[in-house]
Design an enzyme around this catalytic site. Structure first.
Site, PDB file in Angstrom:
ATOM      1  N   GLU A 149      33.577  41.137  42.663  1.00 12.62           N
ATOM      2  CA  GLU A 149      32.522  41.580  43.569  1.00 12.62           C
ATOM      3  C   GLU A 149      33.048  42.564  44.597  1.00 12.62           C
ATOM      4  O   GLU A 149      32.372  43.527  44.964  1.00 12.62           O
ATOM      5  CB  GLU A 149      31.897  40.378  44.298  1.00 12.62           C
ATOM      6  CG  GLU A 149      31.075  39.464  43.412  1.00 12.62           C
ATOM      7  CD  GLU A 149      29.993  40.202  42.646  1.00 12.62           C
ATOM      8  OE1 GLU A 149      29.375  41.127  43.205  1.00 12.62           O
ATOM      9  OE2 GLU A 149      29.777  39.867  41.467  1.00 12.62           O
TER      10      GLU A 149
ATOM     11  N   SER B  70      50.610  49.362  32.085  1.00 13.52           N
ATOM     12  CA  SER B  70      49.310  49.573  31.436  1.00 13.52           C
ATOM     13  C   SER B  70      49.297  49.835  29.928  1.00 13.52           C
ATOM     14  O   SER B  70      48.398  49.339  29.253  1.00 13.52           O
ATOM     15  CB  SER B  70      48.562  50.713  32.130  1.00 13.52           C
ATOM     16  OG  SER B  70      48.411  50.462  33.490  1.00 13.52           O
TER      17      SER B  70
ATOM     18  N   HIS C 225      35.299  44.661  30.021  1.00 16.07           N
ATOM     19  CA  HIS C 225      36.748  44.850  29.814  1.00 16.07           C
ATOM     20  C   HIS C 225      37.430  44.986  31.170  1.00 16.07           C
ATOM     21  O   HIS C 225      38.469  44.423  31.420  1.00 16.07           O
ATOM     22  CB  HIS C 225      36.969  46.087  28.953  1.00 16.07           C
ATOM     23  CG  HIS C 225      38.362  46.621  28.999  1.00 16.07           C
ATOM     24  ND1 HIS C 225      39.430  45.991  28.418  1.00 16.07           N
ATOM     25  CD2 HIS C 225      38.874  47.722  29.597  1.00 16.07           C
ATOM     26  CE1 HIS C 225      40.537  46.686  28.637  1.00 16.07           C
ATOM     27  NE2 HIS C 225      40.241  47.740  29.337  1.00 16.07           N
ATOM     28  N   SER C 226      36.814  45.781  32.032  1.00 11.88           N
ATOM     29  CA  SER C 226      37.356  45.939  33.377  1.00 11.88           C
ATOM     30  C   SER C 226      36.212  46.469  34.217  1.00 11.88           C
ATOM     31  O   SER C 226      35.104  46.654  33.721  1.00 11.88           O
ATOM     32  CB  SER C 226      38.501  46.952  33.386  1.00 11.88           C
ATOM     33  OG  SER C 226      37.988  48.272  33.243  1.00 11.88           O
TER      34      SER C 226
END
Lengths: 341, 441
Positions: B80, B166, B332-333
């Site tokens: 959030e 990453s 996913h993100s």
């Protein structure tokens, strides 16, 4: 041949670049048990170019490791090993094949210290032949000095002589940062004089320091790797015409010792850079940019001239290949252009 | 009956040892008709075979539960906060918490973990404090990562968790290393048990190389793969053919198993046994944990997602408890909108029917280790802990400007030292024109 007092140390001997690299590996394997060598053909075959001759026999399976043919795989495993405090020497059979592992070299090895905020070191050495060879065509002849020299987090060295090779490889292995060592296959078999000091097990050349191979007053020639030899030959030719060249062997691409070049340009007022790689975004381009940005700019009497490899993928036909790399005549021509003679 | 072949009649090829065949026949890709999914509990938390119950002590089971739920709570708040512009990026772990804690509990605390990016539960299980998770996401002065990385790229040498990187699958061959190098030096780190739970490592070349090397070099390593059905928007049906990840293992020479990733005990048992044997037998193992990438909670109706500038509040806008009953939009993100490629029905099924947290809760309730009263109390206290850490992280200053120059190399090179000194001089004169109050001195 003129007889007289020899100025070099009495116990100097002739050593090929291959043997110098072999000595460096042998000495560092002996000195620190965390050091190990891995790559294709490095162990049982004694190395594709025999750089690691005898080492597997002497140090065994745990220190000299043959890997499957996957650069991505063995570079990855080497990076992982470095992250847990081993000191791998990862051999690429040529640096062209390092492109298969570029993510491991750049995204992992080069950037990890920074991205982990200093908590993970990657004391790894990537070494192997770089640049042009003889008759191996485009996919086996590229020079990667500019590519790797571009990246913060990496150190990049490019030895010329046997002393360079031994001293820089030892320094690279002892350095706690990732270091790329760009050798030259055409130099492996070339003998150079190696001083008694250089023969010692503690002989190390500092990374980031260039060497003036020949003093001169009229023009500064800057090169790395095999072209240094061409510059020396060109200097001999030009000397007969009364032009004395100062030849600087960069030795390290990154961090570049621009101060030595600046001091030389202040003295000679003319600059010619020589490299085997392609012209765009190359080593010569970087040298010129930095000279322009620094104090030596005001001492230039003419624009700097770059001598580079031709801007084409390396052809296979011999006559074309010969003309795609800087030759002595190209360097002589460039000097005369810079000096306007 | 065919005659017994004399030795001269057997194939002599160095590349493979096998019998000759006289009939032309291609092997089907799904030759095993799908590798079965190992589980201990059914979806109601009921242990199917008592002999498979690892019989973990109550405190440890409670720790598993609390870690999963605390992670869930932290995920909601940080997700959030990203939507509100307070942090730049986030990745949630909804639905996959079981894979994290089950595997983490089965490892030794000193086992080296190389994670992908959805393994925060492993770090949380190992005691990484909420403050530091938040600090990394906010990139504030307490962040051990000095604000260098995108959120969720945690790392902790003390807890043997290698900093997240990453690129997909890049850590797989790296994990082989501790097992492959000179043995005496490596004993403290042997075994290494990386947790490369990527959405799908199969296409990534580093994965292939890593598996191959692990097998040929006989590394004591456990490859743990979370198969959550997607790689960003690409469902697994488009990522690979053949029977999932587990079926690939034998092709590389790895002992392999498929487990129910939403069953904490199945994950635990498989990881524990794989780890034990990897060390004892010096060979790699592959665990494919089947799970599903679940959703984010729906906000209470009427609550608007605010623009930036909402000050930190005590009543943070979420009120649901732990999973069940929310509208899942499991992305996913935060850079992804999975409603573009998944139906609400599909995600609803997973959230209601099969979730690691509710399954474990049912197991605990059956034993009288947990009830509604404890659940309410824990929701309240865990929420409070997360909110406090969150508010603290938001208040903290950013790292000091001089850290711009460090850690490119282990030792700072002269050029950077000069630049740093130049910046310091500049700030002495012109510092008032910069928002230095937001940065640590």
């Amino acid at each position: 041949q003129r007889r007289g007092l020899r100025l070099s140390a009495p116990a100097a001997i002739q050593v090929t670049v291959r043997d110098a690299l072999n000595q460096a590996l042998d000495e560092e394997l002996e000195r620190d048990e965390r050091v190990f060598l891995l790559g294709e053909e490095v162990a049982q075959y004694d190395g594709a170019y025999k750089i690691s001759r005898g080492l597997w026999k002497k140090y065994g399976d745990k220190r000299v490791i043959d890997t499957p043919i996957s650069e991505m795989g063995f570079a990855g495993i080497a990076v992982g090993a470095a992250m847990v405090w081993l000191r791998p020497v990862c051999e690429f059979m040529t640096f062209n094949f390092s492109m298969q592992a570029i993510d491991q070299v750049i995204n992992s090895a080069a950037k990890t210290c920074y991205m982990s905020a200093g908590s993970i070191a990657v004391p790894i050495v990537f070494r192997g032949p770089n640049g042009a060879s003889a008759g191996v065509a485009a996919q086996h002849s590229q020079c990667f000095a500019a590519w790797y020299g571009h990246c913060p987090g990496l150190k990049v060295v490019s030895p010329w002589s046997a002393e360079d090779a031994k001293g820089l490889l030892k320094a690279s292995i002892r350095d706690d940062n990732p270091v790329v060592v760009l050798e030259s296959e055409l130099l492996y078999g070339v003998p150079f004089e190696m001083s008694e000091q250089a023969q010692s097990k503690e002989f190390v050349i500092p990374i980031g320091k260039a060497k003036i191979e020949r003093q001169g007053t009229h023009v500064t020639l800057v090169a790395h790797s095999r072209p240094v030899g061409h510059c020396m030959e060109a200097a001999a030719v030009l000397s007969k015409e009364g032009v004395e060249c100062e030849v600087i062997n960069l030795r390290t691409i990154r961090p570049m010792d621009i101060e030595t070049v600046e001091a030389s340009v202040v003295k000679t007022n003319h600059l010619v850079t020589v490299e085997g790689g392609w012209p765009q975004f190359g080593v010569g381009a970087e040298i010129c940019a930095r000279i322009m940005e620094g104090p030596a700019f005001n001492y230039l009497d003419a624009p700097a001239v770059r001598v580079t490899g031709a801007d084409v993928p390396m052809p296979y036909a011999k006559i074309l290949e010969d003309n795609c790399i800087p030759q002595v005549k190209d360097i002589v021509f460039a000097v005369k252009k810079a000096l306007n003679i | 009956q065919p005659q017994q072949e004399s030795p001269e009649e057997r194939p002599q090829f160095p590349g493979a040892s096998a019998e000759f065949a006289e009939r032309l026949e291609f092997i089907q890709p799904n030759v095993l008709a799908g590798i079965p999914v190992y589980r201990v509990m059914d979806r109601q938390g009921h242990v199917l075979r008592p002999s498979e119950d690892p019989q973990l002590p109550k405190e440890q089971v409670l720790k598993l539960y609390k870690t999963m739920t605390l992670l869930n709570t932290m995920d909601r708040i940080l997700y959030e906060s990203q939507r509100q512009g307070r942090i730049s990026f986030y990745m949630t772990n909804y639905g996959e918490e079981g894979t994290h804690v089950g595997s983490a509990a089965a490892l030794d605390a000193s086992d080296l973990v190389f994670g992908q990016y959805r393994e925060a539960g492993v770090l949380l299980y190992r005691g990484y404090p909420l403050e530091l998770f938040m600090a990394q996401c906010y990139g504030n002065a307490s962040d051990p990562g000095k604000g260098r990385q995108m959120p969720v790229h945690y790392g902790c040498p003390e807890r043997h968790f290698v900093t997240i990187s990453s690129p997909l699958a890049t850590q797989i061959p790296q994990g082989d290393a501790p097992g492959a190098g000179p043995e005496p030096v490596l004993r403290p780190w042997d075994p290494s048990c990386p947790s490369p739970g990527s959405p799908d490592p199969t296409p990534a070349p580093a994965g292939h190389a890593g598996f191959n090397f692990a097998a040929t070099l006989e590394c004591p390593i456990v490859f743990f793969c979370r198969n959550n059905g997607y790689a960003i928007s690409t469902p697994t049906s488009e990522q690979y053919r053949g029977d999932g990840i587990a079926a690939r293992g034998p092709g590389y020479g790895l002992l392999s198993i498929r487990v129910d990733g939403n069953d904490v005990f199945a994950v635990y048992n498989a990881t524990r046994e794989a780890r034990r044997r990897a060390v004892a037998e010096n060979q790699p193992f592959l665990i494919e944990a089947m799970t599903y990438r679940c959703g984010a909670p729906r906000l209470p109706s009427g609550m608007r997602l605010g623009s930036a500038g909402i000050p930190p509040q005590k009543n943070f806008p979420f009120s649901q408890g732990f999973p069940t009953g929310f509208c899942p939009i499991g992305h996913h993100s935060t850079s992804d909108d999975s409603s573009a490629y998944r139906s609400v029905d599909e995600v609803n099924y997973w959230d209601k029917q099969d979730h690691p947290i509710s399954r474990l809760r049912l197991y605990m309730a059956k034993r009288g280790w947990w009830d509604e009263h404890e659940e309410k109390a824990w929701r309240k206290s865990s929420r409070k802990m997360v909110l406090e850490a969150f508010e603290q992280a938001e208040r903290e200053p950013k790292p000091p400007p001089r850290l711009l120059f460090s850690d490119v190399y282990l030792e700072m090179p002269p050029r950077l030292r000069r630049q740093r000194a130049e910046l310091e001089r500049h700030l002495e004169t012109y510092g008032e024109h910069y928002p230095l109050q937001h940065f640590q001195k």
